[in-house]
Design a protein around this motif. Structure first.
Motif, PDB file in Angstrom:
ATOM      1  N   PHE A  91       0.833  -1.203   0.000  1.00 30.16           N
ATOM      2  CA  PHE A  91       0.000   0.000   0.000  1.00 30.16           C
ATOM      3  C   PHE A  91       0.870   1.256   0.000  1.00 30.16           C
ATOM      4  CE2 PHE A  91      -2.927   2.901   2.509  1.00 30.16           C
ATOM      5  CZ  PHE A  91      -3.744   3.182   1.435  1.00 30.16           C
ATOM      6  N   GLY A  92       1.920   1.250   0.801  1.00 27.41           N
ATOM      7  CA  GLY A  92       2.850   2.385   0.826  1.00 27.41           C
ATOM      8  C   GLY A  92       3.521   2.590  -0.518  1.00 27.41           C
ATOM      9  N   LEU A  93       3.896   1.503  -1.171  1.00 29.70           N
ATOM     10  CA  LEU A  93       4.510   1.588  -2.504  1.00 29.70           C
ATOM     11  C   LEU A  93       3.520   2.137  -3.523  1.00 29.70           C
ATOM     12  CD1 LEU A  93       6.465  -1.798  -2.576  1.00 29.70           C
ATOM     13  CD2 LEU A  93       7.432   0.505  -2.339  1.00 29.70           C
ATOM     14  N   PHE A  94       2.270   1.715  -3.434  1.00 30.22           N
ATOM     15  CA  PHE A  94       1.231   2.219  -4.338  1.00 30.22           C
ATOM     16  C   PHE A  94       1.049   3.729  -4.166  1.00 30.22           C
ATOM     17  CE2 PHE A  94      -1.247  -2.048  -4.691  1.00 30.22           C
ATOM     18  CZ  PHE A  94      -0.415  -2.440  -5.721  1.00 30.22           C
ATOM     19  N   ILE A  95       1.084   4.190  -2.922  1.00 29.86           N
ATOM     20  CA  ILE A  95       0.930   5.624  -2.653  1.00 29.86           C
ATOM     21  C   ILE A  95       2.080   6.411  -3.268  1.00 29.86           C
ATOM     22  CG2 ILE A  95       1.052   7.369  -0.824  1.00 29.86           C
ATOM     23  CD1 ILE A  95      -0.753   5.635   0.862  1.00 29.86           C
ATOM     24  N   ASP A  96       3.302   5.965  -3.039  1.00 28.57           N
ATOM     25  CA  ASP A  96       4.463   6.678  -3.593  1.00 28.57           C
ATOM     26  C   ASP A  96       4.462   6.641  -5.119  1.00 28.57           C
ATOM     27  OD1 ASP A  96       5.462   7.570  -1.220  1.00 28.57           O
ATOM     28  OD2 ASP A  96       6.953   5.977  -0.992  1.00 28.57           O
ATOM     29  N   PHE A  97       4.050   5.516  -5.697  1.00 25.10           N
ATOM     30  CA  PHE A  97       3.968   5.419  -7.155  1.00 25.10           C
ATOM     31  C   PHE A  97       2.980   6.433  -7.705  1.00 25.10           C
ATOM     32  CE2 PHE A  97       1.780   3.597 -10.889  1.00 25.10           C
ATOM     33  CZ  PHE A  97       2.848   3.565 -11.783  1.00 25.10           C
ATOM     34  N   ASN A  98       1.821   6.555  -7.071  1.00 24.65           N
ATOM     35  CA  ASN A  98       0.814   7.509  -7.537  1.00 24.65           C
ATOM     36  C   ASN A  98       1.216   8.953  -7.264  1.00 24.65           C
ATOM     37  OD1 ASN A  98      -1.879   6.256  -8.624  1.00 24.65           O
ATOM     38  ND2 ASN A  98      -1.192   4.871  -7.010  1.00 24.65           N
ATOM     39  N   MET A  99       1.998   9.177  -6.210  1.00 22.94           N
ATOM     40  CA  MET A  99       2.512  10.521  -5.945  1.00 22.94           C
ATOM     41  C   MET A  99       3.430  10.963  -7.087  1.00 22.94           C
ATOM     42  SD  MET A  99       1.352  11.957  -3.138  1.00 22.94           S
ATOM     43  CE  MET A  99       2.597  13.117  -2.572  1.00 22.94           C
ATOM     44  N   VAL A 100       4.269  10.059  -7.568  1.00 26.01           N
ATOM     45  CA  VAL A 100       5.153  10.365  -8.698  1.00 26.01           C
ATOM     46  C   VAL A 100       4.329  10.529  -9.971  1.00 26.01           C
ATOM     47  CG1 VAL A 100       7.009   9.473 -10.160  1.00 26.01           C
ATOM     48  CG2 VAL A 100       7.126   9.181  -7.676  1.00 26.01           C
ATOM     49  N   LEU A 101       3.357   9.663 -10.154  1.00 27.43           N
ATOM     50  CA  LEU A 101       2.527   9.670 -11.364  1.00 27.43           C
ATOM     51  C   LEU A 101       1.733  10.968 -11.502  1.00 27.43           C
ATOM     52  CD1 LEU A 101       2.113   7.440 -13.539  1.00 27.43           C
ATOM     53  CD2 LEU A 101      -0.022   6.860 -12.362  1.00 27.43           C
ATOM     54  N   THR A 102       1.360  11.572 -10.377  1.00 23.35           N
ATOM     55  CA  THR A 102       0.503  12.761 -10.394  1.00 23.35           C
ATOM     56  C   THR A 102       1.239  14.031  -9.981  1.00 23.35           C
ATOM     57  OG1 THR A 102      -0.226  12.372  -8.116  1.00 23.35           O
ATOM     58  CG2 THR A 102      -1.525  11.353  -9.884  1.00 23.35           C
ATOM     59  N   GLN A 103       2.568  14.011 -10.016  1.00 21.93           N
ATOM     60  CA  GLN A 103       3.324  15.155  -9.497  1.00 21.93           C
ATOM     61  C   GLN A 103       3.061  16.453 -10.260  1.00 21.93           C
ATOM     62  OE1 GLN A 103       7.622  14.667 -10.016  1.00 21.93           O
ATOM     63  NE2 GLN A 103       7.255  13.076 -11.542  1.00 21.93           N
ATOM     64  N   HIS A 104       2.608  16.357 -11.496  1.00 23.89           N
ATOM     65  CA  HIS A 104       2.325  17.563 -12.277  1.00 23.89           C
ATOM     66  C   HIS A 104       0.827  17.877 -12.331  1.00 23.89           C
ATOM     67  CE1 HIS A 104       6.485  17.601 -13.456  1.00 23.89           C
ATOM     68  NE2 HIS A 104       6.397  16.422 -14.038  1.00 23.89           N
ATOM     69  N   LEU A 105       0.043  17.153 -11.545  1.00 25.07           N
ATOM     70  CA  LEU A 105      -1.407  17.367 -11.526  1.00 25.07           C
ATOM     71  C   LEU A 105      -1.736  18.479 -10.536  1.00 25.07           C
ATOM     72  CD1 LEU A 105      -4.139  16.393 -12.603  1.00 25.07           C
ATOM     73  CD2 LEU A 105      -4.193  14.721 -10.736  1.00 25.07           C
ATOM     74  N   LEU A 106      -1.898  19.688 -11.050  1.00 25.37           N
ATOM     75  CA  LEU A 106      -2.190  20.853 -10.225  1.00 25.37           C
ATOM     76  C   LEU A 106      -3.469  21.519 -10.698  1.00 25.37           C
ATOM     77  CD1 LEU A 106       1.417  22.374 -10.144  1.00 25.37           C
ATOM     78  CD2 LEU A 106       0.335  20.973  -8.377  1.00 25.37           C
TER      79      LEU A 106
END
Length: 222
Positions: A91-106
């Motif tokens: 679950f922690g890995l999934f969160i970090d993966f999605n944080m990277v995936l959405t880093q430009h989503l503003l």
């Protein structure tokens, strides 16, 4: 064995949606979910990522579960709690993966932020439904509430509300202590807390029912 593997795969899919929903809510800039509020504040004020803090907090919640059943521990309880550990890491890995995936989503404006927040609530709710349907593992936060409510003979729902309020309170105090301002706790936190349960209930009863999933997936026991 094939059926059991299918149920665990469905559970893992639910975990991914849950992680993605939490990250979308966070990216709305309107706050985060109660369950991730403490983790988020700690990640903002340390070198560790949100996913790492999520794993650390989950380990503390798992330790708390063992404390709640310390004088009435059964083999089944022990296995159920220990199973939470690898899935907490995932679950922690999934969160970090999605944080990277959405880093430009503003979101460019408040209306877009609200849309992103609501989208996150829906995605998170899908994750919750897919997580509970297979009936294989209970995640650490729900497990903590479950064993605590059993220990003190309290209704699960009431303890869950108190638990969420406590997390938001701790996150607010930590933010004031570490950053001298409130971070991660905003109107979006309240909206997510109040709406997710209703969305989960609607999806569970109307959309992602057991009958529907059985028609789509060749998995027994859901």
């Amino acid at each position: 064995m094939k059926n059991l593997v299918g149920r665990y795969l469905l559970f893992v899919t639910g975990l991914y949606f849950l992680a993605a929903g939490i990250v979308l809510i966070l990216r709305s800039s309107l706050g985060t979910t109660p369950i991730s509020s403490v983790n988020y504040v700690l990640s903002l004020n340390s070198a560790l990522t949100l996913g790492t803090w999520t794993f650390v907090i989950n380990m503390l919640l798992i330790a708390g579960q063992f404390w709640f059943i310390r004088d009435r521990m059964t083999r089944r309880d022990t296995v159920e709690i220990l199973l939470q550990m690898p899935f907490s890491l995932l679950f922690g890995l999934f969160i970090d993966f999605n944080m990277v995936l959405t880093q430009h989503l503003l979101p460019p404006n408040y209306a877009a932020a609200i849309v992103l927040l609501l989208a996150g609530c829906i995605v998170q709710s899908i994750g919750v439904v897919l997580e509970i349907k297979p009936r294989v593992v209970m995640m650490s936060a729900e497990g903590f509430v479950n064993y605590a409510s059993r220990r003190y003979n309290t209704d699960f729902g009431k303890f869950k509300v108190a638990f969420d309020i406590s997390l938001v309170t701790v996150a607010t105090l930590l933010s004031l202590l570490l950053a001298r301002r409130i971070e991660g706790v905003r109107e979006g936190t309240l909206i997510a807390a109040c709406s997710t349960g209703y969305i989960v209930s609607f999806l569970n009863r109307r959309i992602l029912t057991r009958a529907t999933l059985r028609r789509v997936l060749p998995i027994k026991g859901i």
